[in-house]
Design a protein around this motif. Sequence first.
Motif, PDB file in Angstrom:
ATOM      1  N   ALA B 208       0.834  -1.206   0.000  1.00  0.00           N
ATOM      2  CA  ALA B 208       0.000   0.000   0.000  1.00  0.00           C
ATOM      3  C   ALA B 208       0.868   1.255   0.000  1.00  0.00           C
ATOM      4  CB  ALA B 208      -0.940   0.000   1.203  1.00  0.00           C
ATOM      5  N   GLN B 288       2.409   1.818 -11.669  1.00  0.00           N
ATOM      6  CA  GLN B 288       1.738   2.218 -12.912  1.00  0.00           C
ATOM      7  C   GLN B 288       0.590   1.257 -13.209  1.00  0.00           C
ATOM      8  OE1 GLN B 288       3.144   4.774 -15.152  1.00  0.00           O
ATOM      9  NE2 GLN B 288       1.208   4.617 -16.236  1.00  0.00           N
ATOM     10  N   LYS B 289       0.902  -0.054 -13.084  1.00  0.00           N
ATOM     11  CA  LYS B 289      -0.078  -1.092 -13.381  1.00  0.00           C
ATOM     12  C   LYS B 289      -1.230  -1.067 -12.370  1.00  0.00           C
ATOM     13  CE  LYS B 289       0.756  -5.672 -12.953  1.00  0.00           C
ATOM     14  NZ  LYS B 289       1.501  -6.910 -13.140  1.00  0.00           N
ATOM     15  N   TRP B 290      -0.892  -0.722 -11.135  1.00  0.00           N
ATOM     16  CA  TRP B 290      -1.901  -0.736 -10.068  1.00  0.00           C
ATOM     17  C   TRP B 290      -2.700   0.553 -10.019  1.00  0.00           C
ATOM     18  CZ3 TRP B 290       2.287  -2.137  -5.920  1.00  0.00           C
ATOM     19  CH2 TRP B 290       2.779  -3.427  -6.214  1.00  0.00           C
ATOM     20  N   GLY B 291      -2.346   1.527 -10.858  1.00  0.00           N
ATOM     21  CA  GLY B 291      -3.025   2.826 -10.799  1.00  0.00           C
ATOM     22  C   GLY B 291      -2.740   3.564  -9.513  1.00  0.00           C
ATOM     23  N   MET B 292      -1.522   3.391  -8.984  1.00  0.00           N
ATOM     24  CA  MET B 292      -1.189   4.022  -7.700  1.00  0.00           C
ATOM     25  C   MET B 292      -0.129   5.109  -7.844  1.00  0.00           C
ATOM     26  SD  MET B 292      -0.910   0.698  -5.269  1.00  0.00           S
ATOM     27  CE  MET B 292      -0.735   1.443  -3.659  1.00  0.00           C
TER      28      MET B 292
END
Lengths: 283, 294
Positions: B208, B288-292
Amino acid sequence: MNATVTNDETPLMTKDLAALHTPAPPQEPLLQVRGVTLRYNTPEYLVTATYKVSFDLNRGDRLVLLGPSGCGKSTLLKAIGGHIRPAEGEILLHGKAITRPGTDRGMVFQEFDQLLPWKTALENIVFAIRNTRRTTRAEVVDEAGTLLKKVNLGGFEHSYPHSLSGGMKQRVAIARCLAVHSAIILMDEPFASLDALTRRKMQEDLLALWSESRFTMLFVTHSVEEALTLGSRVIILSSRPGQVSAEFDIDITAHNELSNPVLIRLRERISRILFKDAPEYSI
Amino acid sequence: MQAPSAQISLPGPAESSLNTGVPEPLPRTTKKLSATKRLFLISPVRKALLLAALAIFWQVYAEMLNNELVLPTFTSTVTAFLRSCLDGELTNNIFNSLKILCVAYSMGIVFAGLLTTLAVTTRIGTDLLELCTGMFNLLPAIALLPLALLWFGLGYASIIFVMVHSVIWPLSLNIYAGFTGVSPTLRMVGRGYGLSGPGFIFKILVPAAFPHILTGLKIGWAFSWRTLIAAELVFGTSSGGGGIGWFIFEKKNQLEIAELFSGLMAIIIIGVLVENFFFKTLENRTIQKWGMKL
């Protein structure tokens, strides 16, 4: 009179119904909230959120806690979740006091960030199962896929939460809760941040899910309509500090129709209770 | 009674029948750009052109100056770079530097991890972290080098000491900021699964907080890389043990200025590779992949 659904076809449902109809031995309620007072600190004040709240929750209930904003209903739900300790009174689950969070109480929050953003929809459910039960991964993946289809998210298994809409995220959260087979599902205004159309669809689908697996549900909301749509029982909390001001049983059908005259009258009564002590505003 | 819609005038078929006849042909909405224009829209192409222009400027200016001891030409720097790479002198030094870097960087990460774990689990740990980062983050690593030489003598130990110092504080600060920024909802979700202790930290807090951790790792890398070169250079700390800093130091003493420039070139190339490939890939595959992305 109790909720009855007669047009069951799936063997799972008939089994559940059979269990429902056999005269159950007198048993204590699943969850007992006994004179619970909750307090929390803000930098300046000690806030009393609820004062001596008591109610019982039976197996298979759809209990709705209804109250104005700031009546301590979310705080109460967190206390049942084991995240806050009562200052007074006790909360018993299966007759044992709740002292910490546990997998026997699943929680669905209002916030969309409750899913783990680094895991796909499927992996979020797999993670939940694997942290609570010992099974093989293949089995868990199968189960998680089935659950996603059940909440109408088939095809979104490998989507990351950031690419899902608000309603879809809440669907995943509900599926994740069902996956861990909690004794109670605690819902903290899960549909409050959704648009009206999505909210209605979600309510219908939640009821459909409930009539399929008859989980015990404690739902918190500030919307009278939502309470009447979803609840088999409604408890009304007064504003701060929250106290139980009324309790209603709604045993009409499994799927409550808001146009039902009984519900219309009930809605008026509830509104009167809710707005009785509300301050008057001049427009 | 008339329907209310009758009072609203809408562009109906009556209006459109006025302009009868052949419909006017629509203008073409898309037109292909010329090849050069399309090429110029690609950022790496523009940057490569700019780089070539700078190299030409360097070459021309150095030719005009005609003083190999002050500014060797671009071509002689490149040949020196290739020569010292091929005969293994530069590559060995690069290898030595990277080896120390890996050791010190990993040590820094481990210490920062321990420190922040302590900080999120105990209140005294929080105070300790805040106190230490507050003081030591302001202390340039290289300022500790004389002390390190006194304690550990000439050699790798001193360099590693100052490098760990350069990694640990900014990284701890970022990890801790990431941990404290994890939303209460996500924490409750983790606790609800019965997670606590290391399970909670590694399964919930670390992923997180990963955007912050990645920032910390980048800053830590940049600090430690600069500190390494500086430490090797100042007093020739590694004293013959090798390293790019030592290579540059030595080439200056031997007045082989083209080689000195090739050492600088190696530092830039490694920096670009690590930042644009290693960290970029790590970022694309995670936040990037997690949209974070922050």
